[in-house]
Design an enzyme around this catalytic site. Structure first.
Site, short mmCIF file in Angstrom:
data_model
loop_
_atom_site.label_atom_id
_atom_site.label_comp_id
_atom_site.label_asym_id
_atom_site.label_seq_id
_atom_site.Cartn_x
_atom_site.Cartn_y
_atom_site.Cartn_z
N PHE A 125 0.55 -1.16 0.00
CA PHE A 125 -0.25 -0.18 0.13
C PHE A 125 1.09 1.08 -0.25
O PHE A 125 1.99 1.37 0.50
CB PHE A 125 -1.09 0.09 1.35
CG PHE A 125 -1.79 0.75 1.68
CD1 PHE A 125 -3.60 0.56 0.33
CD2 PHE A 125 -1.85 2.01 2.19
CE1 PHE A 125 -3.86 1.97 0.49
CE2 PHE A 125 -3.00 2.73 2.01
CZ PHE A 125 -4.22 2.63 1.62
N ASP A 196 1.29 -5.15 8.83
CA ASP A 196 0.67 -4.68 8.43
C ASP A 196 -0.95 -5.92 7.90
O ASP A 196 -1.30 -6.47 7.43
CB ASP A 196 0.35 -3.71 7.56
CG ASP A 196 -0.69 -2.81 7.37
OD1 ASP A 196 -1.31 -2.78 7.49
OD2 ASP A 196 -0.24 -2.02 6.89
N TYR A 221 -11.17 0.81 10.44
CA TYR A 221 -12.10 1.24 9.85
C TYR A 221 -12.54 0.70 8.57
O TYR A 221 -13.57 0.01 8.13
CB TYR A 221 -12.11 2.58 9.81
CG TYR A 221 -10.91 2.73 8.71
CD1 TYR A 221 -10.70 2.68 7.08
CD2 TYR A 221 -9.23 3.57 9.24
CE1 TYR A 221 -9.65 2.80 6.11
CE2 TYR A 221 -8.99 3.75 8.34
CZ TYR A 221 -8.78 3.79 7.03
OH TYR A 221 -7.64 4.30 6.39
N LYS A 222 -11.76 -0.84 8.58
CA LYS A 222 -12.22 -2.36 7.68
C LYS A 222 -12.81 -2.99 7.09
O LYS A 222 -14.09 -2.51 7.81
CB LYS A 222 -10.67 -1.82 6.88
CG LYS A 222 -10.33 -1.53 6.28
CD LYS A 222 -8.42 -1.46 5.83
CE LYS A 222 -8.22 0.34 4.68
NZ LYS A 222 -6.40 -0.02 4.78
N ARG A 369 -12.05 -4.56 -7.24
CA ARG A 369 -12.33 -5.14 -6.32
C ARG A 369 -13.46 -5.34 -4.89
O ARG A 369 -14.54 -4.88 -5.03
CB ARG A 369 -11.77 -4.23 -5.01
CG ARG A 369 -10.88 -5.18 -3.36
CD ARG A 369 -9.58 -4.13 -3.36
NE ARG A 369 -10.25 -2.61 -2.87
CZ ARG A 369 -9.49 -1.88 -1.89
NH1 ARG A 369 -8.74 -2.88 -1.35
NH2 ARG A 369 -10.70 -0.86 -0.81
#
Ligand SMILES: *Cc1c(COP(=O)(O)O)cnc(C)c1O
Length: 410
Positions: A125, A196, A221-222, A369
């Site tokens: 990322f 991560d 928040y995912k 996705r």
């Protein structure tokens, strides 16, 4: 070919089916983007209201003690710990992910002063790539950041490597890495391992203790559904606490914050990695969001996640043949909780789906996705979403000129 009735039957037998009621899901939509922003839950709403109306509203400044605000980053850390296989006192909830990565990277580089290489994944990322480069510059000595093809990691593990930082589930492809095996190889080379968990926590079972992980950090928040910009979490194995220094010290990580001393002395334990005031309302949202995880297990969540992603891959193939390249590994042991489909008109496809109430996202250059969150998704949602996808592709709705210009957030 699977029928819609078969999917309804799977839902009727789903042990997680009741948990869907704990979420506030807008009607007429199929939400396949919980890997980007999880939906609000009844628990999160209730905790936010409690904090705003009672703890802040009535308690005011007394609530730092009386409502446990001062300890919330650690209490919440303990609540989250079982999701990653950590012990009490090994997890802190604070800041956001990039900041927590910065603290761990900065501290870890001091623990291997005779080594000057940090390794990360070239397709990590972007925020992870930026912050590792930034912290390397701040290290006060020459640090080389090597961005590699992660499949060649073993070729790069030598006595120069101080730290390896990898994302356990690839945000684009959904490939899951073997945490225990990679951590062992990194340790065998004398280096430290930072994972991560942004796309792992709440989606796949994790065991940092069994895998002997040094450090980890993940997103609130995912799949944890903590709300937009939710605080993140950091894991520091107890053996490193008191050893790993926080390179961004602030008053709340001090041993005696209310002594207002002019020199810094680190607090013991995970408190050392706290820098500034916790965002209390945001912590409350995440606290409420975690309640639902206590009504199931990561094993149950994983089973359903694999069943949902298997079903999606199978249906896409049945309906559309080879219109998409399935980028996500078919092998269960290498798959996270998302499916990535490659298509040259991926952006238009996602936009056309969103217009029809199927919410996925697009990741440049060509990935559609779809995230599958087992707590609130039904098998019939997967079926219906694939029908809409098939309709879009067959009618070429994605080629509409409105989709030629990309929005700021994809
Ligand atoms: C979502 C995500 C981030 C975002 O971090 P924030 O700083 O909390 O915005 C970082 N790294 C990865 C791998 C992610 O998936």
């Amino acid at each position: 070919m699977r029928t819609r009735d078969e999917c309804l039957d799977l839902d009727a037998r789903d042990p997680l089916a009741l948990l869907r009621r704990e979420f506030v899901l807008p009607g007429g939509q199929i939400y396949l983007d919980g890997n980007s922003l999880g939906p609000v839950s009844v628990g999160a709403q209730r905790r936010i209201r409690e904090v705003v109306d009672q703890e802040w509203g009535d308690g005011l400044v007394r609530s730092w003690n009386a409502a446990g605000w001062a300890d919330a980053p650690f209490a919440l850390g303990d609540r989250l710990a079982p999701l990653i296989g950590a012990h009490d006192g090994e997890v802190l909830v604070a800041d956001t992910l990039t900041f927590l990565l910065a603290k761990i990277i900065g501290g870890a580089l001091e623990l291997r002063e005779n080594r000057h290489v940090v390794i990360t994944d070239a397709v990590n990322f972007h925020s992870d790539l930026y912050i590792v480069a930034g912290m390397a510059k701040l290290a006060g000595r020459d640090i080389v950041v090597k961005t590699i093809d992660r499949d060649t990691l073993h070729e790069h593990l030598d006595e120069d490597v101080a730290l390896v930082m990898l994302t356990q589930v690839d945000f684009r492809t959904g490939e899951m890495l073997d945490m225990a095996k990679i951590t062992a190889a990194v340790h065998a080379a004398g280096a430290l391992m930072l994972w991560d968990f942004a796309h792992s926590t709440g989606a796949v079972p994790l065991d940092v203790t069994a895998a002997d992980v040094d450090f980890a950090a993940g997103c609130g928040y995912k799949y944890l559904n903590g709300g937009p910009g939710a605080p993140a979490f950091a894991y520091v194995a107890s053996r490193w606490q008191g050893v790993l220094r926080n390179p961004l010290p602030g008053w709340l990580g001090h041993a005696r914050p209310f002594a207002f001393e002019s020199t810094y002395e680190s607090a013991p334990g995970m408190r050392a990695y706290l820098t500034s005031s916790p965002s209390v309302i945001a912590l409350a949202a995440l606290d409420g969001a975690l309640e639902v995880f206590e009504r199931t297990t990561m094993t149950e969540i994983r089973e359903k996640s694999l069943a949902l992603t298997d079903l999606f891959i199978e249906l896409v193939h049945d309906e559309l043949g080879d219109a998409f390249e399935v980028v996500t590994p078919r092998e269960h042991g290498r798959r996270g909780s998302q499916v990535a489909l490659r298509h040259e008109h991926g952006y238009g496809i996602i936009q056309a789906l969103i217009e029809r109430g199927v919410i996925g996202d697009f990741r440049a250059p060509d990935i559609c996705r779809f995230g599958f969150a087992p707590l609130y998704l039904r098998y019939v949602d997967v079926y219906d979403a694939v029908q809409v996808l098939a309709e879009v592709v067959r009618s070429s709705a994605h080629l509409d000129e409105r989709f030629a210009v990309r929005l700021a957030v994809t």
